[in-house]
Motif scaffolding. Sequence first.
Motif, PDB file in Angstrom:
ATOM      1  N   ASN A  23       0.815  -1.212   0.000  1.00 58.51           N
ATOM      2  CA  ASN A  23       0.000   0.000   0.000  1.00 58.51           C
ATOM      3  C   ASN A  23       0.848   1.260   0.000  1.00 58.51           C
ATOM      4  OD1 ASN A  23      -2.465  -1.373   0.019  1.00 58.51           O
ATOM      5  ND2 ASN A  23      -2.401  -1.588   2.239  1.00 58.51           N
ATOM      6  N   LYS A  24       2.148   1.112   0.249  1.00 61.87           N
ATOM      7  CA  LYS A  24       3.033   2.270   0.323  1.00 61.87           C
ATOM      8  C   LYS A  24       4.145   2.166  -0.723  1.00 61.87           C
ATOM      9  CE  LYS A  24       2.228   2.973   5.186  1.00 61.87           C
ATOM     10  NZ  LYS A  24       2.824   2.902   6.514  1.00 61.87           N
ATOM     11  N   ALA A  25       3.770   1.870  -1.938  1.00 58.96           N
ATOM     12  CA  ALA A  25       4.755   1.751  -3.015  1.00 58.96           C
ATOM     13  C   ALA A  25       5.259   3.141  -3.400  1.00 58.96           C
ATOM     14  CB  ALA A  25       4.128   1.069  -4.213  1.00 58.96           C
ATOM     15  N   GLY A  26       6.332   3.164  -4.142  1.00 60.90           N
ATOM     16  CA  GLY A  26       6.851   4.440  -4.624  1.00 60.90           C
ATOM     17  C   GLY A  26       7.772   5.130  -3.644  1.00 60.90           C
ATOM     18  N   GLY A  27       8.502   4.367  -2.848  1.00 55.27           N
ATOM     19  CA  GLY A  27       9.472   4.980  -1.940  1.00 55.27           C
ATOM     20  C   GLY A  27       8.936   5.337  -0.568  1.00 55.27           C
ATOM     21  N   ARG A  28       7.685   5.038  -0.282  1.00 55.16           N
ATOM     22  CA  ARG A  28       7.120   5.366   1.026  1.00 55.16           C
ATOM     23  C   ARG A  28       7.236   4.219   2.017  1.00 55.16           C
ATOM     24  NH1 ARG A  28       1.782   6.126   1.156  1.00 55.16           N
ATOM     25  NH2 ARG A  28       2.036   7.006   3.201  1.00 55.16           N
ATOM     26  N   ASP A  29       7.622   3.049   1.553  1.00 56.01           N
ATOM     27  CA  ASP A  29       7.762   1.893   2.430  1.00 56.01           C
ATOM     28  C   ASP A  29       9.104   1.951   3.146  1.00 56.01           C
ATOM     29  OD1 ASP A  29       6.952  -0.658   3.481  1.00 56.01           O
ATOM     30  OD2 ASP A  29       8.453  -1.548   2.158  1.00 56.01           O
ATOM     31  N   ILE A  30       9.125   1.600   4.418  1.00 53.14           N
ATOM     32  CA  ILE A  30      10.352   1.714   5.207  1.00 53.14           C
ATOM     33  C   ILE A  30      11.436   0.777   4.712  1.00 53.14           C
ATOM     34  CG2 ILE A  30       9.617   0.112   7.016  1.00 53.14           C
ATOM     35  CD1 ILE A  30      11.225   2.808   8.525  1.00 53.14           C
ATOM     36  N   SER A  31      11.077  -0.413   4.262  1.00 55.54           N
ATOM     37  CA  SER A  31      12.109  -1.332   3.788  1.00 55.54           C
ATOM     38  C   SER A  31      12.751  -0.815   2.501  1.00 55.54           C
ATOM     39  CB  SER A  31      11.547  -2.737   3.597  1.00 55.54           C
ATOM     40  OG  SER A  31      10.540  -2.746   2.625  1.00 55.54           O
ATOM     41  N   ASP A  32      11.960  -0.197   1.619  1.00 58.53           N
ATOM     42  CA  ASP A  32      12.535   0.411   0.415  1.00 58.53           C
ATOM     43  C   ASP A  32      13.485   1.543   0.781  1.00 58.53           C
ATOM     44  OD1 ASP A  32      11.157  -1.262  -1.286  1.00 58.53           O
ATOM     45  OD2 ASP A  32       9.526   0.173  -1.651  1.00 58.53           O
ATOM     46  N   HIS A  33      13.059   2.362   1.727  1.00 57.89           N
ATOM     47  CA  HIS A  33      13.898   3.479   2.158  1.00 57.89           C
ATOM     48  C   HIS A  33      15.210   2.981   2.772  1.00 57.89           C
ATOM     49  CE1 HIS A  33      15.057   7.348   3.776  1.00 57.89           C
ATOM     50  NE2 HIS A  33      15.197   6.778   4.953  1.00 57.89           N
ATOM     51  N   LEU A  34      15.131   1.964   3.606  1.00 54.95           N
ATOM     52  CA  LEU A  34      16.337   1.427   4.237  1.00 54.95           C
ATOM     53  C   LEU A  34      17.285   0.828   3.207  1.00 54.95           C
ATOM     54  CD1 LEU A  34      14.806  -0.239   7.418  1.00 54.95           C
ATOM     55  CD2 LEU A  34      16.207   1.830   7.315  1.00 54.95           C
ATOM     56  N   LYS A  35      16.748   0.119   2.226  1.00 57.06           N
ATOM     57  CA  LYS A  35      17.590  -0.441   1.161  1.00 57.06           C
ATOM     58  C   LYS A  35      18.320   0.657   0.408  1.00 57.06           C
ATOM     59  CE  LYS A  35      14.694  -4.419   0.301  1.00 57.06           C
ATOM     60  NZ  LYS A  35      13.720  -5.017  -0.614  1.00 57.06           N
ATOM     61  N   GLN A  36      17.606   1.716   0.058  1.00 61.14           N
ATOM     62  CA  GLN A  36      18.230   2.829  -0.651  1.00 61.14           C
ATOM     63  C   GLN A  36      19.319   3.481   0.194  1.00 61.14           C
ATOM     64  OE1 GLN A  36      14.973   5.418  -1.640  1.00 61.14           O
ATOM     65  NE2 GLN A  36      14.911   4.684  -3.754  1.00 61.14           N
ATOM     66  N   TYR A  37      19.027   3.688   1.465  1.00 61.69           N
ATOM     67  CA  TYR A  37      19.986   4.325   2.365  1.00 61.69           C
ATOM     68  C   TYR A  37      21.255   3.493   2.493  1.00 61.69           C
ATOM     69  CZ  TYR A  37      22.009   6.181   6.661  1.00 61.69           C
ATOM     70  OH  TYR A  37      22.863   6.699   7.582  1.00 61.69           O
ATOM     71  N   VAL A  38      21.108   2.198   2.682  1.00 60.02           N
ATOM     72  CA  VAL A  38      22.261   1.314   2.852  1.00 60.02           C
ATOM     73  C   VAL A  38      23.043   1.195   1.549  1.00 60.02           C
ATOM     74  CG1 VAL A  38      22.925  -1.078   3.329  1.00 60.02           C
ATOM     75  CG2 VAL A  38      21.276   0.058   4.792  1.00 60.02           C
ATOM     76  N   ASN A  39      22.355   1.087   0.425  1.00 60.49           N
ATOM     77  CA  ASN A  39      23.038   1.005  -0.866  1.00 60.49           C
ATOM     78  C   ASN A  39      23.825   2.280  -1.162  1.00 60.49           C
ATOM     79  OD1 ASN A  39      22.279  -1.604  -1.582  1.00 60.49           O
ATOM     80  ND2 ASN A  39      20.350  -0.898  -2.468  1.00 60.49           N
ATOM     81  N   THR A  40      23.238   3.422  -0.882  1.00 63.66           N
ATOM     82  CA  THR A  40      23.930   4.694  -1.092  1.00 63.66           C
ATOM     83  C   THR A  40      25.151   4.799  -0.189  1.00 63.66           C
ATOM     84  OG1 THR A  40      21.840   5.742  -1.666  1.00 63.66           O
ATOM     85  CG2 THR A  40      23.652   7.200  -1.092  1.00 63.66           C
ATOM     86  N   ALA A  41      24.994   4.410   1.056  1.00 63.87           N
ATOM     87  CA  ALA A  41      26.115   4.468   1.996  1.00 63.87           C
ATOM     88  C   ALA A  41      27.249   3.538   1.552  1.00 63.87           C
ATOM     89  CB  ALA A  41      25.651   4.101   3.396  1.00 63.87           C
ATOM     90  N   TYR A  42      26.901   2.384   1.028  1.00 64.71           N
ATOM     91  CA  TYR A  42      27.928   1.439   0.574  1.00 64.71           C
ATOM     92  C   TYR A  42      28.651   1.985  -0.658  1.00 64.71           C
ATOM     93  CZ  TYR A  42      30.240  -2.910  -0.652  1.00 64.71           C
ATOM     94  OH  TYR A  42      31.181  -3.851  -0.942  1.00 64.71           O
ATOM     95  N   LYS A  43      27.906   2.580  -1.567  1.00 66.94           N
ATOM     96  CA  LYS A  43      28.522   3.146  -2.775  1.00 66.94           C
ATOM     97  C   LYS A  43      29.451   4.314  -2.433  1.00 66.94           C
ATOM     98  CE  LYS A  43      24.814   1.763  -5.845  1.00 66.94           C
ATOM     99  NZ  LYS A  43      23.626   2.191  -6.579  1.00 66.94           N
ATOM    100  N   ASN A  45      31.242   4.470   0.206  1.00 67.37           N
ATOM    101  CA  ASN A  45      32.285   3.907   1.094  1.00 67.37           C
ATOM    102  C   ASN A  45      32.166   4.375   2.542  1.00 67.37           C
ATOM    103  OD1 ASN A  45      33.482   2.403  -0.952  1.00 67.37           O
ATOM    104  ND2 ASN A  45      34.717   4.163  -1.593  1.00 67.37           N
ATOM    105  N   LYS A  46      30.963   4.537   3.017  1.00 71.30           N
ATOM    106  CA  LYS A  46      30.758   4.938   4.414  1.00 71.30           C
ATOM    107  C   LYS A  46      30.897   3.769   5.374  1.00 71.30           C
ATOM    108  CE  LYS A  46      27.948   8.953   3.455  1.00 71.30           C
ATOM    109  NZ  LYS A  46      26.675   9.629   3.666  1.00 71.30           N
ATOM    110  N   PHE A  47      30.911   2.548   4.867  1.00 76.60           N
ATOM    111  CA  PHE A  47      31.071   1.373   5.722  1.00 76.60           C
ATOM    112  C   PHE A  47      32.516   1.230   6.179  1.00 76.60           C
ATOM    113  CE2 PHE A  47      27.017   0.374   3.931  1.00 76.60           C
ATOM    114  CZ  PHE A  47      26.392  -0.431   4.863  1.00 76.60           C
ATOM    115  N   GLU A  48      33.438   1.695   5.360  1.00 82.57           N
ATOM    116  CA  GLU A  48      34.865   1.550   5.655  1.00 82.57           C
ATOM    117  C   GLU A  48      35.268   2.319   6.904  1.00 82.57           C
ATOM    118  OE1 GLU A  48      37.270  -0.239   4.217  1.00 82.57           O
ATOM    119  OE2 GLU A  48      35.910  -1.115   2.755  1.00 82.57           O
ATOM    120  N   SER A  49      34.753   3.521   7.031  1.00 84.47           N
ATOM    121  CA  SER A  49      35.256   4.423   8.061  1.00 84.47           C
ATOM    122  C   SER A  49      34.653   4.215   9.443  1.00 84.47           C
ATOM    123  CB  SER A  49      35.027   5.872   7.628  1.00 84.47           C
ATOM    124  OG  SER A  49      33.645   6.109   7.461  1.00 84.47           O
ATOM    125  N   ASN A  50      33.463   3.657   9.526  1.00 84.12           N
ATOM    126  CA  ASN A  50      32.785   3.639  10.818  1.00 84.12           C
ATOM    127  C   ASN A  50      32.080   2.307  11.056  1.00 84.12           C
ATOM    128  OD1 ASN A  50      31.758   4.469  13.220  1.00 84.12           O
ATOM    129  ND2 ASN A  50      30.776   6.308  12.433  1.00 84.12           N
TER     130      ASN A  50
END
Length: 119
Positions: A23-43, A45-50
Motif C-alpha cells: 500500500n506504500k509503493a513508490g518509496g514510502r515503504d520503510i524497507s525500500d527506504h532502508l535499502k536505498q539508504y544502505v546502498n547509497t552508503a555502501y557506494k 564507502n561509508k562502511f569503511e570508516s565507521n
Amino acid sequence: MASSAGIYKRILSLIEKCPVDINKAGGRDISDHLKQYVNTAYKENKFESNHSYWDKQYIALQRLVNNNHKNKYKRTLASSATGLTAEQCNIALSNEYLSEVNQKEQSFFKKLISLKSEP
C-alpha cells in the motif's frame, strides 16, 4: 574486525526479512527506504570508516525486524491516539487514500482560485 562488504551483506539480508507494504509503493515503504539508504552508503564507502556505527545500526534494525518493542510492550487497547485501529491507520496512510485526499484538496484550491479571479 568485519569487512565492509560483510557488514553490508549482513544488513541487507536483515532488511530483506522486513515485510514490504504494498500500500506504500513508490518509496514510502520503510524497507525500500532502508535499502536505498544502505546502498547509497555502501557506494559512498561509508562502511569503511565507521564499523561501530554500522554495528549499532544492525542491532537497531534487528530489533525493528523482530518487533522487539511490539512484543515487549503489549497494547491493551485496539485503538490509537486518533481513535483508529491499526487497520484503519494503514488504510489512511495508503497511497490510494492519500491520492484521493490530494485530489480533493486540489479541487478546493482550484475553486478558491477561481473565486478570487472572478470580478
